[in-house]
Design a protein around this motif. Structure first.
Motif, PDB file in Angstrom:
ATOM      1  N   LEU A 158       0.831  -1.203   0.000  1.00 54.15           N
ATOM      2  CA  LEU A 158       0.000   0.000   0.000  1.00 54.15           C
ATOM      3  C   LEU A 158       0.866   1.255   0.000  1.00 54.15           C
ATOM      4  O   LEU A 158       0.601   2.211  -0.750  1.00 54.15           O
ATOM      5  CB  LEU A 158      -0.942  -0.009   1.205  1.00 54.15           C
ATOM      6  N   ALA A 159       1.920   1.253   0.799  1.00 59.03           N
ATOM      7  CA  ALA A 159       2.826   2.402   0.835  1.00 59.03           C
ATOM      8  C   ALA A 159       3.520   2.580  -0.513  1.00 59.03           C
ATOM      9  O   ALA A 159       3.653   3.712  -1.007  1.00 59.03           O
ATOM     10  CB  ALA A 159       3.859   2.222   1.947  1.00 59.03           C
ATOM     11  N   GLY A 160       3.952   1.494  -1.112  1.00 66.04           N
ATOM     12  CA  GLY A 160       4.602   1.566  -2.420  1.00 66.04           C
ATOM     13  C   GLY A 160       3.682   2.138  -3.482  1.00 66.04           C
ATOM     14  O   GLY A 160       4.089   2.998  -4.281  1.00 66.04           O
ATOM     15  N   MET A 161       2.428   1.666  -3.491  1.00 66.31           N
ATOM     16  CA  MET A 161       1.458   2.200  -4.446  1.00 66.31           C
ATOM     17  C   MET A 161       1.261   3.701  -4.246  1.00 66.31           C
ATOM     18  O   MET A 161       1.228   4.472  -5.210  1.00 66.31           O
ATOM     19  CB  MET A 161       0.107   1.501  -4.276  1.00 66.31           C
ATOM     20  N   THR A 162       1.153   4.097  -2.990  1.00 71.67           N
ATOM     21  CA  THR A 162       0.929   5.510  -2.683  1.00 71.67           C
ATOM     22  C   THR A 162       2.111   6.360  -3.107  1.00 71.67           C
ATOM     23  O   THR A 162       1.946   7.419  -3.735  1.00 71.67           O
ATOM     24  CB  THR A 162       0.659   5.676  -1.171  1.00 71.67           C
ATOM     25  N   LEU A 163       3.322   5.909  -2.783  1.00 71.97           N
ATOM     26  CA  LEU A 163       4.524   6.679  -3.127  1.00 71.97           C
ATOM     27  C   LEU A 163       4.729   6.794  -4.631  1.00 71.97           C
ATOM     28  O   LEU A 163       5.053   7.881  -5.140  1.00 71.97           O
ATOM     29  CB  LEU A 163       5.750   6.057  -2.472  1.00 71.97           C
ATOM     30  N   VAL A 164       4.561   5.695  -5.340  1.00 71.93           N
ATOM     31  CA  VAL A 164       4.758   5.728  -6.795  1.00 71.93           C
ATOM     32  C   VAL A 164       3.703   6.621  -7.451  1.00 71.93           C
ATOM     33  O   VAL A 164       4.018   7.434  -8.331  1.00 71.93           O
ATOM     34  CB  VAL A 164       4.734   4.306  -7.395  1.00 71.93           C
ATOM     35  N   THR A 165       2.457   6.499  -7.011  1.00 71.34           N
ATOM     36  CA  THR A 165       1.392   7.327  -7.586  1.00 71.34           C
ATOM     37  C   THR A 165       1.625   8.804  -7.275  1.00 71.34           C
ATOM     38  O   THR A 165       1.476   9.664  -8.146  1.00 71.34           O
ATOM     39  CB  THR A 165       0.017   6.871  -7.064  1.00 71.34           C
ATOM     40  N   PHE A 166       2.001   9.099  -6.032  1.00 67.64           N
ATOM     41  CA  PHE A 166       2.295  10.486  -5.664  1.00 67.64           C
ATOM     42  C   PHE A 166       3.466  11.022  -6.481  1.00 67.64           C
ATOM     43  O   PHE A 166       3.412  12.145  -6.999  1.00 67.64           O
ATOM     44  CB  PHE A 166       2.600  10.586  -4.167  1.00 67.64           C
ATOM     45  N   GLY A 167       4.516  10.229  -6.616  1.00 64.29           N
ATOM     46  CA  GLY A 167       5.668  10.641  -7.423  1.00 64.29           C
ATOM     47  C   GLY A 167       5.291  10.893  -8.864  1.00 64.29           C
ATOM     48  O   GLY A 167       5.782  11.848  -9.493  1.00 64.29           O
ATOM     49  N   GLN A 168       4.420  10.063  -9.397  1.00 68.18           N
ATOM     50  CA  GLN A 168       3.969  10.220 -10.782  1.00 68.18           C
ATOM     51  C   GLN A 168       3.179  11.523 -10.946  1.00 68.18           C
ATOM     52  O   GLN A 168       3.362  12.249 -11.926  1.00 68.18           O
ATOM     53  CB  GLN A 168       3.124   9.016 -11.195  1.00 68.18           C
TER      54      GLN A 168
END
Length: 175
Positions: A16-26
């Protein structure tokens, strides 16, 4: 088993954290720097798939899945227990069938050598979650099945009313 439970929880939190970080970075890259990571959407989709398939087993463990139990509540305790045993056995069987099907799918992807579209790895690698997730699901249902046939108390479904009443009590205690 406790270390597996903890690993499962940390793993799901990491997905969940990985999804959030990658999406936020994108989002930041796209709207601030006018740049897009070509792999971000596919990577997020892979993390989401892992979150779903591992999370399904976690949901069984913590009785978080919802269900319609209006008919089983009308049954006597003995008949409801038999229905629960049969339903759980069918869930184990279903999970095992999907382990087999998932393994066949992964084997074909491996044999063909198909790669992911935006990430340079074979498709079978991220999709191995199919048989892994269903093995975990079969194990979780197997544990519930064992508890049922040995006469221990088991809750198969989440009880939203009970959870809401408990939350209300906790809120009143803190007020």
């Amino acid at each position: 088993m406790r270390w597996i439970d903890r690993f499962e929880e940390y793993f799901l939190a990491a997905m969940l954290a990985g999804m959030t970080l990658v999406t936020f970075g994108q989002v930041v890259a796209r709207y601030v720097f006018n740049y897009s990571f070509t792999w971000a959407m596919e990577f997020t989709s892979v993390l989401f798939a892992w979150l779903i398939f591992i999370g399904a087993a976690y949901g069984v463990r913590v009785s978080a899945h919802i269900g319609i139990d209006v008919l089983t509540r009308l049954l006597s305790a003995r008949v409801a227990h038999v229905v629960a045993v049969v339903a759980t056995a069918l869930c184990v069987l279903y999970s095992c069938i999907l382990v087999f099907g998932g393994w066949q799918y992964i084997s074909k992807l491996y044999a063909v050598g198909v790669y992911m579209q935006d990430i340079p790895i074979p498709q079978w690698m991220p999709k191995i979650v199919l048989p892994i997730g269903f093995v975990l699901l079969a194990v979780r249902f197997g544990i519930i099945f064992w508890k049922l046939i040995t006469g221990r108390d088991v809750h198969l479904l989440g009880d939203e009313v009970q959870d809401a009443l408990k939350m209300r009590e906790e809120m009143e205690d803190h007020a």
